[in-house]
Write a protein that holds these residues in place. Structure first.
Motif, PDB file in Angstrom:
ATOM      1  N   ARG A 159       2.149 -16.799 -20.249  1.00 46.29           N
ATOM      2  CA  ARG A 159       1.538 -15.893 -20.867  1.00 46.29           C
ATOM      3  C   ARG A 159       1.826 -14.223 -20.492  1.00 46.29           C
ATOM      4  NH1 ARG A 159      -4.342 -14.073 -19.995  1.00 46.29           N
ATOM      5  NH2 ARG A 159      -4.394 -12.293 -18.806  1.00 46.29           N
TER       6      ARG A 159
ATOM      7  N   MET B  75       2.172 -11.246 -23.079  1.00 40.50           N
ATOM      8  CA  MET B  75       1.669 -10.203 -22.892  1.00 40.50           C
ATOM      9  C   MET B  75       3.054  -8.644 -22.927  1.00 40.50           C
ATOM     10  SD  MET B  75      -1.529 -10.122 -20.086  1.00 40.50           S
ATOM     11  CE  MET B  75      -1.321  -8.630 -20.318  1.00 40.50           C
TER      12      MET B  75
ATOM     13  N   MET C 202      -3.029 -11.307 -29.566  1.00 35.83           N
ATOM     14  CA  MET C 202      -2.040 -10.979 -28.413  1.00 35.83           C
ATOM     15  C   MET C 202      -0.528 -11.835 -28.345  1.00 35.83           C
ATOM     16  SD  MET C 202      -1.746  -9.742 -24.177  1.00 35.83           S
ATOM     17  CE  MET C 202      -2.580  -8.497 -24.475  1.00 35.83           C
TER      18      MET C 202
ATOM     19  N   THR D 142      -8.072 -10.937 -23.154  1.00 40.43           N
ATOM     20  CA  THR D 142      -7.310  -9.846 -23.689  1.00 40.43           C
ATOM     21  C   THR D 142      -7.389  -8.886 -24.054  1.00 40.43           C
ATOM     22  OG1 THR D 142      -6.268 -10.175 -25.858  1.00 40.43           O
ATOM     23  CG2 THR D 142      -5.473 -11.907 -23.967  1.00 40.43           C
TER      24      THR D 142
END
Length: 443
Positions: A143, A147, A254, A306
């Motif tokens: 994750r 990002m 994202m 997100t």
């Protein structure tokens, strides 16, 4: 409310529901973003830097910081404890029916966490932005790797947000379905006007160099710069549910969760609506753009986590624009003030009258990229319009707290802050709390 509702769906189960169509996706967002009813639930999320008590300007070694996190996790807490990518420690309250119900559990947990850290020569420090360099990401996972890859496309602001920012986030109910002082439509509009007041009054991330030099709230500058759309509010004149639904689906994806420990795909320039339409065009189960599987309801729920607008609707309203506050009790002030101005009818009416005077300066551009929010971040309460509105709102909040059953301690803390800052046109940044030098750190 904060404790559980923002946890992303299980990343190990990306296909845990059927493929989602565009109409179903719109209905899902439309249905969950504003859940209306009598405003009576409150929650808060508190983020803190963890510093060496004697040498606060030094960066902690990763193993020492991780050991501190482990010690805090071992405590029997009422709140949910999580760690941000840069090692910031976060406590999220359970939803509470009253102000005292919210703050009492957080106060008890903070006392326990502070004691555990103090025994290791560490303290919690409340500031909106960590000025220490270089930025170091402590947590590594698919994750956070995704990002970082996504944010790196637009510059350094994404890494700064992940590794150096800290806030007090306050959550209140969306409001009633019907119009009026506590109706969801007016609360949504009020949140974006008063959000600028909160940025200014609670500004606690002054910058002395770099792209935000001279700003009282450089943390707001970071959020403004992470993405062309992800940190924006929907258009101010849009109906709340419809506006948020369009905004959510028309924001870029994202990343796409995948099974196992491998990296997650980070598509370029693909909105969630693009993903939905591509999947519908290729047929159920067929690979979509870049070989991606069709999106599911769980993917949409993850996508919503997100999005980082200043006010995020997740059934209730989450205020995300407030810097972490100095001192042991500084965090109490934004929690109590937001609650008073949105859940006490008399205070809400005073706040609405004050906010209306700011509408022209706010203008049609979405928050935080309009003149009102920009002035709040740069100048704090030195802006005369924001100072006038803040004085009115904080006085109304102080008067409302006894009606809301606030403890004498909370009333005293809010009253002292009001006298020291808003009524004098000042904010915590004007006291220079960001300086992490010297022989001690303020907790």
């Amino acid at each position: 409310m904060p404790q559980d509702s923002y946890a992303p769906p299980d990343p190990q189960a990306p296909g845990d529901s059927a493929a989602l169509g565009e109409t179903a996706a719109e209905d899902l967002v439309h249905g969950i973003c504003f859940k209306t009813g009598p405003p009576r639930i409150l929650g808060a999320e508190l983020e803190w830097l963890v510093l060496d008590a004697e040498r606060p300007g030094e960066t902690l070694p990763p193993d020492r910081l991780t050991a501190a996190h482990d010690a805090a996790r071992a405590l029997p807490l009422h709140s949910r404890l999580t760690i941000e990518p840069g090692g910031q420690l976060e406590l999220s309250s359970a939803p509470a029916p009253s102000l005292s119900g919210c703050v009492d559990g957080l106060q008890a947990d903070l006392t326990a966490v502070r004691a555990a850290l103090r025994s290791r020569g560490l303290v919690l420090h409340g500031t909106g932005r960590d000025p220490r360099r270089p930025l170091r990401r402590l947590l590594h996972s698919p994750r956070y790797d995704a990002m970082e890859s996504y944010f790196d496309r637009t510059g350094p602001a994404g890494r700064a947000m992940m590794c150096s920012s800290a806030s007090v986030q306050v959550c209140v109910d969306a409001g009633y379905e019907e119009p009026g002082p506590l109706g969801y439509g007016r609360r949504w509009r009020l949140a974006h006007l008063l959000g600028a007041v909160f940025v200014a009054a609670f500004a606690n991330s002054p910058a002395h160099e770099g792209p935000y030099a001279g700003w009282r709230c450089s943390r707001q500058g970071i959020w403004n710069d992470i993405d062309a759309r992800r940190s924006l509010a929907p258009p101010a004149d849009a109906e709340p549910r419809a506006g948020w639904t369009r905004h959510a689906l028309d924001t870029e994806v994202m990343c796409v969760r995948s099974e196992g420990e491998g990296p997650w795909p980070v598509p370029r320039g693909m909105t969630f609506r693009d993903w939905l339409r591509a999947a519908e065009a290729t047929g159920a189960g067929a690979p979509g753009p870049d070989g991606l599987r069709p999106p599911t309801a769980a993917d949409l729920e993850y996508h919503l986590t997100t999005l980082f607008p200043p006010v995020r609707p997740r059934g209730h309203l989450e205020f995300r624009m407030i810097d972490a506050q100095p001192g042991e009790d500084g965090w109490l002030v934004p929690v109590a003030v937001v609650h008073a101005l949105f859940d006490d009818p008399e205070a809400a009416e005073s706040a609405y009258r004050a906010a209306k005077a700011l509408a022209d300066t706010h203008g049609p551009r979405p928050s935080p990229r309009n003149p009102l929010w920009q002035s709040a971040a740069r100048h704090g309460l030195a802006d005369p319009e924001l100072r006038t509105a803040a004085a009115t709102c904080f006085r109304a909040a102080v008067e409302a707290l006894p009606r809301l059953g606030a403890s004498r301690h909370v009333q005293d803390v809010v009253g002292a802050f009001t006298e020291r800052f808003p009524l004098r046109g000042r904010c915590p940044a004007d006291d220079g709390y960001l300086q992490l030098t010297g022989t001690g750190a303020r907790s």
